[in-house]
Design a protein around this motif. Sequence first.
Motif, PDB file in Angstrom:
ATOM      1  N   UNK A  38      52.554  41.856  -7.252  1.00 46.42           N
ATOM      2  CA  UNK A  38      51.208  41.517  -6.774  1.00 46.42           C
ATOM      3  C   UNK A  38      50.575  42.756  -6.162  1.00 46.42           C
ATOM      4  N   UNK A  39      49.363  43.068  -6.559  1.00 41.20           N
ATOM      5  CA  UNK A  39      48.656  44.225  -6.024  1.00 41.20           C
ATOM      6  C   UNK A  39      48.108  43.871  -4.639  1.00 41.20           C
ATOM      7  N   UNK A  40      48.932  44.000  -3.618  1.00 43.99           N
ATOM      8  CA  UNK A  40      48.562  43.603  -2.251  1.00 43.99           C
ATOM      9  C   UNK A  40      48.174  44.820  -1.425  1.00 43.99           C
ATOM     10  N   UNK A  41      47.154  44.644  -0.592  1.00 46.72           N
ATOM     11  CA  UNK A  41      46.675  45.683   0.318  1.00 46.72           C
ATOM     12  C   UNK A  41      46.498  45.085   1.707  1.00 46.72           C
ATOM     13  N   UNK A  42      46.574  45.941   2.709  1.00 51.80           N
ATOM     14  CA  UNK A  42      46.324  45.506   4.087  1.00 51.80           C
ATOM     15  C   UNK A  42      44.933  45.965   4.482  1.00 51.80           C
ATOM     16  N   UNK A  43      44.134  45.035   5.012  1.00 52.77           N
ATOM     17  CA  UNK A  43      42.809  45.356   5.529  1.00 52.77           C
ATOM     18  C   UNK A  43      42.693  44.784   6.939  1.00 52.77           C
ATOM     19  N   UNK A  44      41.794  45.351   7.715  1.00 50.52           N
ATOM     20  CA  UNK A  44      41.574  44.883   9.081  1.00 50.52           C
ATOM     21  C   UNK A  44      40.325  44.024   9.127  1.00 50.52           C
ATOM     22  N   UNK A  45      40.462  42.830   9.703  1.00 48.14           N
ATOM     23  CA  UNK A  45      39.311  41.954   9.937  1.00 48.14           C
ATOM     24  C   UNK A  45      38.930  42.138  11.404  1.00 48.14           C
ATOM     25  N   UNK A  46      37.912  42.941  11.638  1.00 50.83           N
ATOM     26  CA  UNK A  46      37.518  43.251  13.013  1.00 50.83           C
ATOM     27  C   UNK A  46      37.007  42.030  13.767  1.00 50.83           C
ATOM     28  N   UNK A  47      36.356  41.125  13.047  1.00 46.98           N
ATOM     29  CA  UNK A  47      35.792  39.941  13.704  1.00 46.98           C
ATOM     30  C   UNK A  47      36.882  39.080  14.339  1.00 46.98           C
ATOM     31  N   UNK A  48      38.023  38.919  13.641  1.00 43.52           N
ATOM     32  CA  UNK A  48      39.105  38.066  14.154  1.00 43.52           C
ATOM     33  C   UNK A  48      40.250  38.867  14.768  1.00 43.52           C
TER      34      UNK A  48
END
Length: 60
Positions: A38-48
């Motif tokens: 699975x082409x998985x990436x980590x991103x930051x959700x600043x709102x939560x």
Amino acid sequence: MATTSTLARTVLERFPAGGPRGSWSAEEYAASQRAQGTNAQVVMDLRTDQFLVVTDTATQ
């Protein structure tokens, strides 16, 4: 004329940003997903204030 495209992403898992020092749970989870194809990436959700592990492909 400029064009824009919307990229649909699927959130596989959420991790709190305030995890223990030296803990990379989101990165470890994403790496295990990539090992399974699975082409998985980590991103930051600043709102939560969370790290999200996302993929560009639809999952079921």
